[in-house]
Every structure is written in structure tokens, then in C-alpha cells.
Design an enzyme around this catalytic site. Sequence first.
Site, PDB file in Angstrom:
ATOM      1  N   HIS A 277       1.103  -1.308   0.237  1.00 14.13           N
ATOM      2  CA  HIS A 277      -0.056   0.135  -0.259  1.00 14.13           C
ATOM      3  C   HIS A 277       0.679   1.461   0.130  1.00 14.13           C
ATOM      4  O   HIS A 277       2.024   1.728   0.546  1.00 14.13           O
ATOM      5  CB  HIS A 277      -1.431  -0.094   1.353  1.00 14.13           C
ATOM      6  CG  HIS A 277      -2.157   0.414   0.706  1.00 14.13           C
ATOM      7  ND1 HIS A 277      -2.439   2.204   1.400  1.00 14.13           N
ATOM      8  CD2 HIS A 277      -2.859   0.903   0.560  1.00 14.13           C
ATOM      9  CE1 HIS A 277      -3.268   2.948   0.916  1.00 14.13           C
ATOM     10  NE2 HIS A 277      -4.111   1.803   0.348  1.00 14.13           N
ATOM     11  N   PRO A 278       0.315   2.258  -0.880  1.00 15.79           N
ATOM     12  CA  PRO A 278       1.638   3.184  -1.507  1.00 15.79           C
ATOM     13  C   PRO A 278       1.421   4.716  -0.084  1.00 15.79           C
ATOM     14  O   PRO A 278       1.529   5.931  -0.589  1.00 15.79           O
ATOM     15  CB  PRO A 278       1.263   3.860  -2.308  1.00 15.79           C
ATOM     16  CG  PRO A 278      -0.504   3.659  -2.193  1.00 15.79           C
ATOM     17  CD  PRO A 278      -0.272   2.567  -1.663  1.00 15.79           C
ATOM     18  N   CYS A 279       0.469   3.960   1.206  1.00 15.26           N
ATOM     19  CA  CYS A 279       0.004   5.148   1.705  1.00 15.26           C
ATOM     20  C   CYS A 279       1.175   5.682   2.828  1.00 15.26           C
ATOM     21  O   CYS A 279       1.446   7.350   3.277  1.00 15.26           O
ATOM     22  CB  CYS A 279      -0.725   5.386   2.633  1.00 15.26           C
ATOM     23  SG  CYS A 279      -0.308   3.607   3.960  1.00 15.26           S
ATOM     24  N   LYS A 280       2.531   5.105   2.751  1.00 14.85           N
ATOM     25  CA  LYS A 280       3.969   6.317   3.228  1.00 14.85           C
ATOM     26  C   LYS A 280       5.058   5.856   2.335  1.00 14.85           C
ATOM     27  O   LYS A 280       6.057   6.025   2.300  1.00 14.85           O
ATOM     28  CB  LYS A 280       3.994   5.003   4.097  1.00 14.85           C
ATOM     29  CG  LYS A 280       2.685   4.985   5.770  1.00 14.85           C
ATOM     30  CD  LYS A 280       2.946   6.313   6.050  1.00 14.85           C
ATOM     31  CE  LYS A 280       1.846   5.792   7.313  1.00 14.85           C
ATOM     32  NZ  LYS A 280       1.746   7.297   8.374  1.00 14.85           N
TER      33      LYS A 280
END
Length: 372
Positions: A277-280
Amino acid sequence: MHTIQQQYWAVREYLSPVLKESKFKEHGRITPEEFVAAGDFLAYKFPVWTWEKGDPSKARDYLPADKQYLLTRGVPCLRRASTLAYTDADEDAERLLSFADPKEGAAAGKEEEWVETHAGRAATHDSAAHVGTIDDIPDVDDADGEVAGAMGGLSIGGSKGEPAEIPDMDEIPDMEEDLEEAEDEATAAPKAVAATTGAGEVEVAKGNLLQVRTYDVMITYDKYYQTPRIWLLGYDENGTTLTPPQIFQDVSADHAFKTVTIEGFPHSATLQAASVHPCKHASVMKKVIERMNQGVIEEQQAARKSGGGKDAKSGGKKWLFRRASGNGKDDKAAAGGEDEIEGMRVDFYLVVFLKFIASIVPTIEVDSTTAF
């Protein structure tokens, strides 16, 4: 519930505006044009990566039709991520030892510190704590006497001390005659080789082989988070697609079921793959780029002072010393002025990105840029 969440993410990405202004140094985010430029650089320097079109019905209009995502196949995974877990209870744990006199103080103690490796491993050899049994060593004089007696009993002559009769050379049989004789009837006939191997024998053979998994790794552009996104599709040694629990065996325990989840691949109507997941991603990339950019600027300044600021004298790092715009094309220098020191170029973004992803999936060799 997971299906509803995926639909929500799809709608959210669809309604998100496309980033137009380059912010990869300030915020770690890149535009679609910069993603394509970074992908072109990655595919040029490392041909294992190629651009793919994907399903035409799933194509993103902000990306070129023939450059929807990047793909590399057959990435090896030699062991499971759980084998990298390290605790003090492991047999390979380390322990800090000090041989200094406590009266000399802490400073002297640090100089006499040693690291004992394999502190948790049981002793399998003799040591001061486990003294083994030593066999009796024979006396040297007795050994010489036994050898001398044995040599004295040897004789090259007859029984009465006469020299032995030398046989006639004609009486010695010829080796070729022995080979021409009929075969021994007691010799068993060779058995026919079985055409197939039993399942049990295959399992035994597998125990002596390294079970190597392979992965297809994809890199897409996430419009909502404005960063690249990695996707993993795994296969076992027989080419069978890995199940989600098997894939999570190759993911760091800190990220499995949290950062890494199974989702639908955005450029296919049916494919399900593991995704980081690219949230960070943006915040991590910003920190990494800041550190790398400072080193690149120092190199460029040193090259300019030494008169080597031009591409011809920048050695193997020409890509660092050439100005580039967000679309990957070289900018022309301002008339009558010197080029501004730009630092790290945006097309190096995916090279740095793969090094970051390698920390999440340490046993999957996604980083093909280690020598660069």
C-alpha cells in the site's frame, strides 16, 4: 467488506486530480510524466524491466497507451522472510563479553569487549566445560618393535632359503583371452529402466533441492497517492500460483497483512495480486531523496570547481549532471548564464524506490539495481 473497500478506493482514485507540478523533492510525489520518464530510465538501464499495455478497458488516459505499467518476470525468492527473524533465543544469537578488569573503569572495559557468536547453540565438540575421552597412545619403542618383527617375517625366497622359481612368461594367460571367454552365468541380467518415477521418489529428491519461488513484479502509478505502487504475483518451483498465505511468508512480519494486502490489479479485470500500500511511500521517498540529493549536489559542486561540470567529464554518472524537466527531456541552458545545480534527477526515482521496497520484501530480489 473488502470488496466495498476496494470499490471505494477505485472511486477515490478516479475522482482524484492528476498531479501537474513536479514535487518529488519537496513531497516525494511525482507526476505521470515523471513516472514515465523514470520508467524509461529504469527499462533502459536494466532491460529486465519492460513497459506493458495491460487490459485496454483498464487503461489510464493520463499515461501513454503502451506504457501503463512496468513488469519484470521470474524474480527469484530463495528463502522465506521468517528465516530472517532474529531473537536472543536463536541459536545464532550474539553476546557481548568483556575481559577487562572492573576496577579499570567503563572506558577500559569497552576496549576489551568481544562479541561471542552462536551463543545459543549447544556445544557439539570438546571444550573446557566438556572434556572428551582421549584414547591411549601406544609407546614409540613398542611400535618400532612390532614393525621390525613384521618385516623380519617377510621372505622373498623359497621355504628352504632358496630363491623362488621365476615363472615362464608364456604361462601367463593373456588378458584378451579372458575377455573373449563366455559371460558368467551367475551374472544377473540388467533390469529395464522404469519409464516413470514414483511420487515417493520425487518427494525424497525434493528434500535435497532448494525450493526456489519466483515472482512477477509490476510497478503502476497511483493517481491518488501520486507515487508508484508495487504488485507481486508469486509462483512455486512447479509454476503453480502461490496462495495469499504463501505470499505473506515472503513478506516482512512488520508489513504482512498490514501494509501488504491482496487486491485486484488495476490493469486487469480478473488478476488478484499482493500489493504494498502506497500510503507511506511519499514520506519515505522524500527522506531518502533528501539524503541522496545532498550527496549529488556536493559531487556536482566539486566537479564544477575542478572544471568537470560538463557531461564529458562527469564519468559514469552522466545522468546526475544533466538537467532534465518533468517529462524527462533535457532543458537548454539559459543564454549567457551557467547551469543551476539541480541535484538528483527525477528519472532516478524508481531506482531509489526499488531499494525502499527491498526492505519490505527482503527475500524477493526485486532490486535489480544493486550494482548501480
